[in-house]
Design an enzyme around this catalytic site. Structure first.
Site, PDB file in Angstrom:
ATOM      1  N   LYS A  61     -34.366  23.389 -54.540  1.00 12.32           N
ATOM      2  CA  LYS A  61     -33.050  24.020 -54.705  1.00 12.32           C
ATOM      3  C   LYS A  61     -32.832  24.608 -56.097  1.00 12.32           C
ATOM      4  O   LYS A  61     -31.974  25.482 -56.284  1.00 12.32           O
ATOM      5  CB  LYS A  61     -31.950  23.002 -54.410  1.00 12.32           C
ATOM      6  CG  LYS A  61     -31.806  22.621 -52.947  1.00 12.32           C
ATOM      7  CD  LYS A  61     -31.071  23.679 -52.162  1.00 12.32           C
ATOM      8  CE  LYS A  61     -30.698  23.192 -50.770  1.00 12.32           C
ATOM      9  NZ  LYS A  61     -29.907  24.178 -50.031  1.00 12.32           N
ATOM     10  N   SER A 310     -40.441  20.201 -49.288  1.00 10.87           N
ATOM     11  CA  SER A 310     -39.306  20.805 -50.001  1.00 10.87           C
ATOM     12  C   SER A 310     -38.614  19.875 -50.992  1.00 10.87           C
ATOM     13  O   SER A 310     -37.907  20.351 -51.881  1.00 10.87           O
ATOM     14  CB  SER A 310     -38.277  21.327 -48.991  1.00 10.87           C
ATOM     15  OG  SER A 310     -37.853  20.281 -48.130  1.00 10.87           O
TER      16      SER A 310
END
Length: 412
Positions: A61, A310
């Protein structure tokens, strides 16, 4: 779906992603893309892993958040930004906001675990606890943005955020140009939209596959026009999104070849395998690509697959539970329920058989009262460690041959 890509004017292009890569270069970790020989042997595909859990905040992110911040003019930055998040978006925005001297406010639901609040505060953000759900926190963040003149930073439905996330694909295809298939987690769709814009821009024929937890098939339903339940206590809370973005849905519809749904059990197995094989920690959302590979081996057999790990932000107690459950499912740990006569020497006889079979006893639970057995009998639950299923079966056979009633206590 790829045949539609040329007919749609997408809001994020390969050039946007390349510009984002130049913008954020040096301020984020250029994480490695490494061949996993063991996962390749296990799955029948050639498997490369992109380790985004090695970012400073342990998740991808940061890329989109930083790109968004760098595109703001000085006056906008000085006023500050706000977001609603209890996870990786909050930490990525807080960390890079502090680096750039941008005031960051994060609105979190009141039930957010204290550790997540503390981690985000530790990156310099001001925390506002509001509401019982994410939707309530989100609505309050929008109200505060208007009232205080702050810029709201959406976690996924923003072209600048999407372009930042897409830089992952540029790095993967540069480091492992032989990749012909990408497996990417989907929550709101920001990650796969950015990766899709970059990867399909570079290689239109690349196979782009999204992965959602089957408890939260929101993008799957959005694209497929179906109506499935979207709720539940998933271990992949980072992608537990009830409503995908409008921008991301359009990009996914144009570029993504398939969306695969994976079960909680497959996600747990993937988390465990990442730790055992790659010696790396994956959060639930980060493990979904591997979960899809495990669940659909025939779909990816013979392909050269790039997995996007991720993020690695998982509660340590939850991680311990996942690992123990995996040991139980693989029969390396078991609980056996054994009925025996409640008299001296009975337990000793049981323990002797464990010793003979070289199976380690972890714990014994002895039950005399809360049972329907005769008063002269008892039941014990024995937690034990074995090498594998065959080793455990040998013990069970020996116990039964000695006259004991024994049943394994299974987990789902």
């Amino acid at each position: 779906m790829t045949d539609r890509a040329d007919t749609i004017d997408l809001p994020v292009t390969l050039d946007d992603v390349r510009a984002a890569a130049r913008r954020i270069e040096g301020a984020i970790v250029r994480t490695p893309t490494l061949l996993s020989r063991t996962l390749s042997e296990l799955t029948g595909a050639t498997v490369y892993v992109k380790f985004e859990n090695l970012q400073f905040t342990a998740a991808f992110k940061e890329r989109g958040a930083l790109n968004k911040l760098l595109l703001m003019d000085p006056e906008t930055r000085a006023r500050g930004v706000i977001a609603a998040s209890a996870g990786n978006h909050a930490q990525g925005l807080a960390y890079h906001g502090a680096r750039l001297s941008v005031p960051v406010t994060i609105v979190m639901p009141r039930p957010t675990p204290t550790i997540k609040v503390m981690q985000t505060e530790g990156h310099g953000a001001s925390i506002v606890l509001h509401g019982e759900t994410f939707d309530e926190a989100y609505a309050h963040a929008l109200e505060l943005a208007e009232a205080r003149g702050l810029t709201f930073v959406h976690p996924f439905d923003d072209p600048q955020i999407i372009a930042g996330q897409g830089t992952i694909a540029l790095e993967m295809l540069e480091d492992a140009p032989e990749i012909d298939t990408l497996l990417v987690p989907i929550g709101g769709g920001g990650l796969i939209s950015g990766i899709g814009a970059a990867a399909k821009g570079l290689r239109p024929a690349i196979d782009l596959v999204g992965v959602e937890a089957d408890l939260y098939p929101s993008m799957y339903c959005e694209i497929g026009g179906c109506d499935l339940p979207t709720a539940g206590d998933t271990i992949a809370e980072g992608i537990a999104v009830k409503q995908p973005g409008a921008i991301t849905a359009a990009i996914v519809k144009a570029l993504v070849d398939e969306i695969v749904l994976v079960s909680e059990r497959d996600i747990e197995t993937a988390i465990s395998l990442f730790l055992q094989i790659e010696k790396t920690v994956a959060e639930g959302a980060g493990a979904t690509g591997l979960a899809a590979l495990l669940a659909r081996p025939e779909r990816f057999n013979g392909r050269t697959v790039g997995l996007v790990l991720s993020g690695g932000n998982i509660d340590t107690r939850l991680l311990a539970t996942v690992l123990l459950r995996d040991l139980a499912r693989s029969h390396r740990m078991a609980r056996l329920r054994i009925q025996l006569q409640d008299r001296p020497g009975a337990l000793s006889a049981v323990v002797k058989l464990f010793d003979q079979q070289q199976i380690n006893i972890v714990e014994i639970y002895h039950q005399r009262v809360f049972t329907s057995l005769p008063a002269k009998d008892a039941v014990i639950d024995v937690e034990c460690e074995a090498r594998d299923a065959a080793h455990l079966e040998g013990l069970v056979a020996a116990l039964r041959e000695a006259g004991f009633r024994v049943e394994p206590v299974e987990i789902c």
